[in-house]
Scaffold this motif. Structure first.
Motif, short mmCIF file in Angstrom:
data_model
loop_
_atom_site.label_atom_id
_atom_site.label_comp_id
_atom_site.label_asym_id
_atom_site.label_seq_id
_atom_site.Cartn_x
_atom_site.Cartn_y
_atom_site.Cartn_z
N UNK A 115 1.07 -1.33 0.26
CA UNK A 115 -0.29 -0.24 0.06
C UNK A 115 1.03 1.50 0.00
N UNK A 116 0.05 2.07 -0.06
CA UNK A 116 1.14 3.99 -0.19
C UNK A 116 0.37 5.13 -0.29
N UNK A 140 2.15 3.24 9.88
CA UNK A 140 1.88 2.45 8.33
C UNK A 140 3.69 2.13 7.48
N UNK A 141 4.55 3.46 8.24
CA UNK A 141 5.74 2.58 8.03
C UNK A 141 6.22 1.42 7.95
N UNK A 142 5.97 1.40 9.42
CA UNK A 142 5.99 -0.34 9.99
C UNK A 142 5.94 -1.29 9.07
N UNK A 146 3.91 2.77 1.81
CA UNK A 146 5.20 3.87 0.92
C UNK A 146 4.42 5.38 1.26
N UNK A 147 5.31 5.89 1.47
CA UNK A 147 4.86 7.87 1.72
C UNK A 147 5.06 7.95 -0.41
N UNK A 148 4.12 8.81 -0.03
CA UNK A 148 4.31 9.91 -1.52
C UNK A 148 3.88 11.40 -0.70
N UNK A 284 -7.35 3.92 11.65
CA UNK A 284 -7.83 4.78 10.94
C UNK A 284 -7.99 4.47 9.89
N UNK A 285 -6.51 4.90 9.75
CA UNK A 285 -6.47 4.82 8.20
C UNK A 285 -6.09 2.33 7.73
N UNK A 286 -5.59 1.98 8.63
CA UNK A 286 -5.72 0.46 7.99
C UNK A 286 -6.47 -0.15 8.46
#
Length: 289
Positions: A115-116, A140-142, A146-148, A284-286
């Protein structure tokens, strides 16, 4: 297809031709072949532009050697992707007004990473912004997200730096060519991302940043991932442009709340009032994912 791709690269290097003009040429002739034999008058009629500008385009189109030399020069320093290429970012291909040509440095396969999430925010973050990123983006990084982001001062830089600190990959979308990194203070960060991630621009390397480039590149920041997370934004922040792009693209938009007493949270609160999902932690995102 290879010949069409080559013609598209030629057209993309003609300075007076905008992306919308090239789309109009593609609508007229998918092969892009006939346009190279147009007279200035025909160019003017098709693109609805003054004859003076059409003459400039005509002159460029007749100097294919010059265009080819520019493309060859670029290919020595970066990877060029067109909308016809298999390596072109799949999510980006489906947005309205998708970039026709992308110039890349780094690992191009990262544009397909799942995911990103796009992480954006104000250029003048509050003192609590780094902790917000650590609290929400860190988990999320763990999990190998991927971060944009956009390499700008503030939240963008913090997001890229956090990804690198976690030894995770990150994608940066520029508003200029690679020969004109903006802001200059972020050149070391740019180099780190090239080594450990991917940098993308729809502008050829020799193109310097212009004011209108940054609202344009925002559609790529939101378009290349499935969701956009706003860490902080003032009431009239440029971040809102990216949010509008994300909503137009049908992407999820998340916003982090904060103290009502600081201007950096006003934009986030308005987004939440308008329907963005309030995010207090990574779960909340996951959960949505």
């Amino acid at each position: 297809m290879e010949e069409i791709r080559e013609r598209l690269l030629y057209l993309h290097r003609v300075p007076p031709l905008t992306r919308r003009m090239i789309y109009k040429v593609m609508t007229y002739d998918e092969s892009l072949l006939s346009f190279f034999s147009f007279t200035p008058s025909e160019i003017s009629q098709l693109l609805k532009i003054p004859i003076k500008k059409a003459n400039v385009i005509f002159t460029w189109l007749k100097d294919v050697d010059k265009l080819e030399a520019a493309i060859n020069r670029d290919q020595k320093t970066c990877t060029i992707l067109t909308i016809f290429d298999e390596q072109y970012p799949p999510l980006l291909k489906n947005i309205q007004d998708a970039p026709l040509v992308l110039y890349t440095l780094g690992d191009t396969s990262l544009s397909k990473h799942v995911p990103s999430i796009s992480v954006i925010g104000t250029r003048n973050p509050s003192k609590t912004a780094p902790n917000k990123l650590l609290h929400i983006v860190g988990p999320l990084l763990q999990k190998n997200w991927l971060v944009v982001s956009g390499l700008a001062y503030g939240v963008d830089s913090l997001a890229h730096q956090l990804a690198l600190q976690y030894n995770r990959k990150t994608i940066s979308i520029l508003g200029s060519g690679f020969d004109h990194i903006y802001p200059k203070r972020n050149i070391p960060l740019f180099k780190d991302i090239v080594r450990n991630g991917l940098v993308i621009s729809e502008y050829p390397p020799n193109i310097a940043p212009k004011r209108y480039h940054f609202p344009e590149r925002n559609r790529i920041i939101s378009g290349i991932s499935k969701a956009t997370l706003v860490i902080e934004a003032t009431e009239k922040s440029g971040t809102l442009i990216t949010v509008e792009q994300a909503l137009d693209q049908g992407k999820e938009v998340y916003a982090v709340p904060g103290s009502p007493y600081i201007p950096q949270t006003v934009g986030c609160h308005k987004m939440i009032q308008d329907g963005a999902k309030l995010v207090m932690c990574a779960n909340d995102v996951l959960e949505d994912w």
